[in-house]
Design a protein around this motif. Structure first.
Motif, mmCIF file in Angstrom:
data_model
loop_
_atom_site.group_PDB
_atom_site.id
_atom_site.type_symbol
_atom_site.label_atom_id
_atom_site.label_comp_id
_atom_site.label_asym_id
_atom_site.label_seq_id
_atom_site.Cartn_x
_atom_site.Cartn_y
_atom_site.Cartn_z
ATOM 1 N N LYS A 118 46.537 -64.879 -49.209
ATOM 2 C CA LYS A 118 47.846 -64.261 -48.996
ATOM 3 C C LYS A 118 47.723 -62.850 -48.438
ATOM 4 O O LYS A 118 48.702 -62.103 -48.392
ATOM 5 N N PRO B 57 44.610 -69.721 -52.502
ATOM 6 C CA PRO B 57 45.184 -69.607 -51.148
ATOM 7 C C PRO B 57 45.213 -68.142 -50.712
ATOM 8 O O PRO B 57 45.538 -67.260 -51.505
ATOM 9 N N TRP C 62 58.598 -57.118 -40.532
ATOM 10 C CA TRP C 62 57.863 -57.686 -41.662
ATOM 11 C C TRP C 62 58.087 -56.830 -42.908
ATOM 12 O O TRP C 62 57.829 -55.620 -42.904
ATOM 13 N N HIS D 111 54.534 -65.157 -42.342
ATOM 14 C CA HIS D 111 55.440 -65.733 -43.355
ATOM 15 C C HIS D 111 54.702 -66.148 -44.621
ATOM 16 O O HIS D 111 55.302 -66.275 -45.674
ATOM 17 N N GLU D 112 53.383 -66.336 -44.538
ATOM 18 C CA GLU D 112 52.572 -66.724 -45.698
ATOM 19 C C GLU D 112 51.957 -65.522 -46.418
ATOM 20 O O GLU D 112 51.431 -65.663 -47.515
ATOM 21 N N MET D 113 52.018 -64.353 -45.808
ATOM 22 C CA MET D 113 51.290 -63.190 -46.305
ATOM 23 C C MET D 113 52.132 -62.319 -47.243
ATOM 24 O O MET D 113 53.326 -62.199 -47.093
ATOM 25 N N PHE E 93 51.272 -66.282 -38.900
ATOM 26 C CA PHE E 93 50.751 -66.261 -40.274
ATOM 27 C C PHE E 93 51.541 -65.351 -41.223
ATOM 28 O O PHE E 93 51.379 -65.447 -42.439
ATOM 29 N N GLN F 286 42.444 -62.622 -55.984
ATOM 30 C CA GLN F 286 43.256 -62.487 -54.789
ATOM 31 C C GLN F 286 42.425 -61.715 -53.768
ATOM 32 O O GLN F 286 42.135 -60.537 -53.959
#
Length: 177
Positions: free
Chosen positions: A63, A61, A111, A81-83, A79, A38
């Motif tokens: 994150k 991917p 967030w 919402h993907e993190m 971005f 990661q």
């Protein structure tokens, strides 16, 4: 990251010895050992990374990314919402722009993910960082993480408002009269 203190998924700070994230300064650093890792990429390189590059690099991917303290937080909106993790840099003790970035992420953008302080992060800053919205702290490697953890329990009552407590003490007290 080593020397990590975390509040993620808990009310009580703890030293996290199981942190899976690997900090990357540049895509040039990525090698075969990072295939299943990661990674925390620089934001500028993250937004330039396309699917074909990600496939060529053979990485998971993305994150998480890290920001310089001069990055406009509004650039993150498409971005977030993907993190899972956003790391904010303290390049030196006297540079506090990352505090403002954390407040903007928590208060304005709402967030909920992990916000990690890294760089020149020291014990004396931790309580204020936490009140600004940080919930993990990568303590400078030349410092004792157990000692730094004590910095989060040294203040029992905060008078001013914060991301954690929006009402100042005098307003909180007036609610109970």
């Amino acid at each position: 990251m080593k020397n990590l203190i975390s509040y993620v998924n808990t009310e009580q700070a703890f030293i996290d010895h199981q942190d899976p994230w690997i900090y990357i300064e540049s895509l040039d650093q990525i090698n075969a050992s990072h295939a299943k890792a990661q990674l925390i990429l620089p934001f500028d390189e993250f937004i330039a990374l396309d699917a074909s590059q990600q496939k060529r690099l053979d990485i998971q991917p993305i994150k998480a990314f890290w920001l310089s303290n001069s990055t406009d937080i509004q650039l993150l909106v498409p971005f977030l919402h993907e993190m899972i993790l956003v790391c904010l840099n303290f390049p030196k003790f006297t540079d506090g722009r990352a505090y403002s970035q954390a407040v903007e992420l928590r208060s304005h953008l709402k967030w909920p993910g992990e916000i990690r302080a890294f760089g020149d992060v020291l014990r004396d800053q931790l309580d204020h960082m936490h009140r600004c919205g940080f919930n993990s702290f990568a303590i400078r490697e030349d410092k004792n993480v157990e000692d730094a953890l004590k910095g989060l329990s040294s203040i029992s009552i905060n008078y001013s408002n914060s991301v954690l407590e929006p009402l100042p003490l005098f307003r909180r007290r007036s609610l109970y009269k």
